[in-house]
Design an enzyme around this catalytic site. Structure first.
Site, short mmCIF file in Angstrom:
data_model
loop_
_atom_site.label_atom_id
_atom_site.label_comp_id
_atom_site.label_asym_id
_atom_site.label_seq_id
_atom_site.Cartn_x
_atom_site.Cartn_y
_atom_site.Cartn_z
N HIS A 443 -5.18 -52.24 -31.05
CA HIS A 443 -3.95 -51.44 -30.70
C HIS A 443 -4.87 -49.81 -30.44
O HIS A 443 -5.16 -49.32 -31.36
CB HIS A 443 -2.96 -51.24 -31.44
CG HIS A 443 -2.31 -52.51 -31.41
ND1 HIS A 443 -1.71 -53.04 -32.75
CD2 HIS A 443 -1.80 -53.64 -30.59
CE1 HIS A 443 -1.19 -54.28 -32.60
NE2 HIS A 443 -0.96 -54.40 -31.23
N GLU A 446 -3.90 -46.67 -32.64
CA GLU A 446 -4.16 -47.01 -34.03
C GLU A 446 -5.69 -46.59 -34.32
O GLU A 446 -6.71 -47.35 -34.80
CB GLU A 446 -3.93 -48.22 -34.63
CG GLU A 446 -2.55 -48.74 -34.49
CD GLU A 446 -2.12 -50.20 -34.67
OE1 GLU A 446 -3.11 -50.67 -35.07
OE2 GLU A 446 -1.17 -50.39 -34.38
N HIS A 540 -5.84 -52.43 -38.62
CA HIS A 540 -4.78 -51.59 -37.92
C HIS A 540 -4.36 -50.48 -38.57
O HIS A 540 -4.76 -50.03 -39.63
CB HIS A 540 -3.68 -52.67 -37.94
CG HIS A 540 -3.87 -53.95 -37.08
ND1 HIS A 540 -2.93 -54.05 -36.03
CD2 HIS A 540 -4.34 -54.90 -37.18
CE1 HIS A 540 -3.41 -55.00 -35.17
NE2 HIS A 540 -4.16 -55.51 -35.93
N GLU A 625 -3.37 -52.63 -42.78
CA GLU A 625 -2.85 -51.50 -42.36
C GLU A 625 -3.42 -50.24 -43.03
O GLU A 625 -3.01 -50.07 -44.12
CB GLU A 625 -1.29 -51.69 -42.44
CG GLU A 625 -0.91 -53.12 -41.68
CD GLU A 625 -0.59 -52.83 -40.29
OE1 GLU A 625 -0.81 -51.52 -39.63
OE2 GLU A 625 -0.34 -53.88 -39.72
#
Length: 749
Positions: A443, A446, A540, A625
């Site tokens: 992504h 990010e 991420h 994350e």
């Protein structure tokens, strides 16, 4: 001044990373102050920078840049972290630095040198060696290479293929970024700011004659000319990873900004990166980004946008800093069309609003959603790592996994230790090391994932004895950027196909999703030749939660979550998937175990971690994350996260892998086999439902300063149905403590 000033934020040096946390942050502060004291004794202040120079430096272009170094540029600039704004000159030339002869256009030739010293705060580590003498007055850094090189960056950008055919380079990407030597606390939002901003929006509709409503920047109109009035800000985003579509002046010092959607898509407006110039000091400028789509953001809970000042970089402070006051994120009165909303006509847009007072007149400043990390930056860093490593000690190979839709190469990196000799047993050990497969940046918005990956790569390539032990234990296959095209073109979520690549792992198309297709193919090949990776982790970023945490895969916890009547004896499962997150929670200050979740949601079945777990068979398959905001626990509690902390997380992840190796190979490391049993005690045998991260709250206007808990992986908003089955999660008493005596005790909430 042309010979004295040196704007290169070259020293992207990294802090030393410890095997375990040993020293308090206060000790680091004392060390930094002592080093800065030594530095201040070796530097000579000069005259302040002439603002005319900054005016001349509108931006760097890829044209008219000589390949030869300009003669006579030998002066370097010292970085000072505590003195007022002044250009500092270095009395001792750094032998490893070359002068820079890049010509910055706009009518004048301004030749710039490089910043030669940094003040990056470090941790005390017995594995760290100083690269600099006292005379150079630089802080101790790991003995790895310095990765930022402006000349190399320009060369790399020339070969980067973008849809708009960028001809400019943003100053922060050219100068480089080093972490500022001060803490940046999570912002405390004053009460009532959101209500005030909404009321001001309503006033616009009531008193429309008070609104200027003048377009000052417009990508949709290529013939548009920028107004020449001196009191109007100038905007630009025509550079790699830039995203700004249109700017409208609302009041004298207030501007509405509209972001580009992802290419070949009608939505995913969130990432922003743009340039502002022509400002005056002492004026409060308000910026409203009015077409965001997420229903909530950490901008409501202390997060600030990032700003980079060219004037500050020329004054030897080349870093992004958190900036802005009166920040909030709220639903506005604009509605999406049915085309833009994918058939959901009437769905509202959201506004990010913040106010900035610029410190310098006629500066050139940049704003970003998070610390930018471009594709060209990655290629530059990989080239520097490749050229600086010791081939007798480190096996480093950079291949091309595939080409993207735009024709950019997707790099694949292999890192391990060279065999000790050509003896049979050493070659066998070399070939039979277990694999670890890492990926990041599927992504584009990010960007924190790339900074974590940078920390991982630098640690693996360092001369740290722990890193050498890690290389001797594993073969690392790393895809550091799965979506180069999206990163280059300033997308937030998608590739050039207009699709979320992390949702294509089940059936990737080799033509539309080449990076996913070939990454999955490589994993399938490793499984076919009986070399299944021990760990797979996809890095991420998360915009609506604090801390760093992991999502894993568990049949048992998923069954508990989806079926309240399920008994723990119905499913037999090895609990090894919890080991690595548990280790990280003890050695990585930013990591939070209580935010981890191991439930496999139906909506995530096409993501990397689930497909690699279910189809490839990797038991320890994770998404890691990292927050865009900051931490609310541990050593960094109350602080916004920076690149230093993100890179540290990447290094700590490596240390966690070595701990995992020691725990799962007790005979090799002479550890008691009882350590293997602690994993079985980590989950309560009674069938309570899953961890708290499976709650989904989708409030438009969250309660004041209350943390909103989301389960949405990488900012997804697709799992609202999970809340219906969610219950309270209580860790068992056995889950509180690890058996490994090396790990410090951390208590879970």
């Amino acid at each position: 001044m042309k010979e004295k000033v040196s704007p290169k934020g070259e020293e992207d040096k990294q802090p030393a990373f410890m095997d375990v946390a040993k020293e308090d942050i206060k000790a680091e502060d004392r060390t930094l102050q002592q080093q800065l004291g030594d530095q201040n004794r070796t530097i000579l202040p000069t005259h302040g920078l002439n603002n005319d120079i900054v005016k001349a430096l509108d931006r760097i272009t890829l044209q008219n840049i000589p390949s030869q170094t300009a003669p006579g540029l030998t002066a370097e600039v010292k970085k000072d972290c505590s003195l007022p704004l002044a250009v500092l000159t270095c009395t001792k030339a750094c032998p490893h630095m070359a002068t820079c002869g890049n010509v910055l256009f706009e009518g004048r030739t301004v030749q710039l040198g490089k910043l030669c010293c940094t003040g990056v705060e470090t941790e005390d580590d017995e594995d760290t060696e100083s690269n600099s003498s006292v005379e150079q007055a630089s802080v101790e850094v790991p003995d790895g290479p310095t990765l930022h090189d402006p000349d190399l960056y320009i060369d790399v950008v020339k070969n980067t293929k973008s849809v708009p055919e960028y001809s400019e380079v943003a100053y922060p990407d050219y100068f480089g970024h080093i972490p500022p030597p001060f803490k940046e606390p999570i912002l405390e939002r004053p009460y009532g700011v959101q209500r005030t901003k909404i009321a001001q929006d309503i006033e616009r509709l009531i008193h429309q004659t008070d609104i200027i409503d003048r377009v000052v920047y417009d990508l949709d109109n290529p013939n548009y000319t920028i107004p020449e009035e001196g009191d109007i800000l100038k905007f630009n985003s025509k550079f790699e990873s830039g995203n700004l579509r249109k700017v409208i002046q609302i009041r004298k010092n207030e501007y509405d900004l509209i972001l580009n959607s992802d290419i070949n898509s009608n939505h995913y407006h969130q990432w922003f990166y743009f340039e502002v110039s022509g400002m005056r000091p002492g004026v409060a400028y308000r910026f409203n980004i009015i077409n965001c789509e997420k229903s909530n953001s950490q901008f409501n809970y202390g997060m600030q946008p990032l700003m980079y000042s060219v004037q500050e970089a020329l004054n030897a402070r080349p870093w992004w800093i958190r900036m802005g006051t009166d920040i909030c994120y709220y639903k506005n009165h604009f509605s999406r069309s049915s085309v833009a909303a994918g058939g959901q006509k009437g769905k509202s847009y959201y506004t990010i609003t913040f106010t900035v007072n610029f410190p310098h007149k006629d500066d050139v400043c940049y704003f970003a959603y998070h610390y930018p990390y471009t594709y060209s930056t990655l290629q530059m860093h990989l080239q520097k790592l490749e050229s600086a490593h010791n081939p007798q000690q480190i096996y480093f190979r950079k291949d091309v996994l595939c080409e993207t839709l735009s024709g950019n190469s997707c790099p694949l990196v292999t890192i391990t230790a060279m065999p000790e000799s050509n003896y049979y047993e050493h070659i066998c050990q070399f070939r039979n090391r277990p694999y670890v497969f890492l990926s990041a940046r599927v992504h584009p918005g990010e960007t924190n994932a790339s900074w974590v990956m940078k920390g991982t790569l630098e640690y693996l390539m360092s001369n740290n004895p722990t890193a050498q032990s890690l290389r001797e234990s594993y073969i690392f296959k790393i895809v550091p950027m799965l979506n180069p095209d999206g990163v280059i073109n300033g997308n937030h979520r998608c590739s050039l196909s207009g699709e979320d690549l992390n949702r294509q792992w089940q059936s990737p198309n080799p033509d539309l999703h080449p990076t996913i297709y070939h990454a999955k193919g490589l994993l399938q090949y490793l499984a076919a030749v009986k070399r299944l990776p021990l760990v797979y982790c996809d890095y991420h970023g998360h915009s609506r939660k604090k801390n760093v945490f992991m999502y894993g895969c568990s049949i048992k916890e998923t069954v508990w979550h989806t079926n309240d009547n399920a008994s723990s004896c119905d499913v037999v499962e090895d609990m090894g998937y919890r080991t690595l997150p548990k280790i990280l929670s003890h050695i990585a200050p930013a990591f939070c175990m209580s935010s981890c979740s191991f439930v496999v949601e139906k909506s995530k079945e096409s993501t990397a971690r689930v497909v690699v777990w279910r189809e490839i068979g990797v038991q320890r398959s994770y998404t890691m994350e990292s927050t865009l905001c900051g931490c609310d626990q541990g050593k960094y509690k109350g602080l916004q996260i920076g690149t230093r902390e993100l890179e540290e997380m990447g290094a700590k992840f490596c240390v966690g892998l070595l701990r995992l190796k020691r725990l799962t190979s007790p005979l090799e490391y002479n550890l008691p086999s009882s350590l293997l049993d602690f994993e079985n005690d980590l989950i309560e045998s009674s069938c309570k439902v899953t961890s708290p991260t499976t709650y989904v709250l989708d409030e438009d206007e969250p309660r004041f300063l209350e943390e909103v808990d989301y389960s949405a992986e990488s900012n997804d908003e697709l799992d609202i149905e999970l809340a219906e089955n969610a219950g309270d999660y209580e860790p068992s008493a056995q889950e509180e403590v690890l058996s490994d005596s090396e790990l410090s005790r951390t208590y879970l909430p």
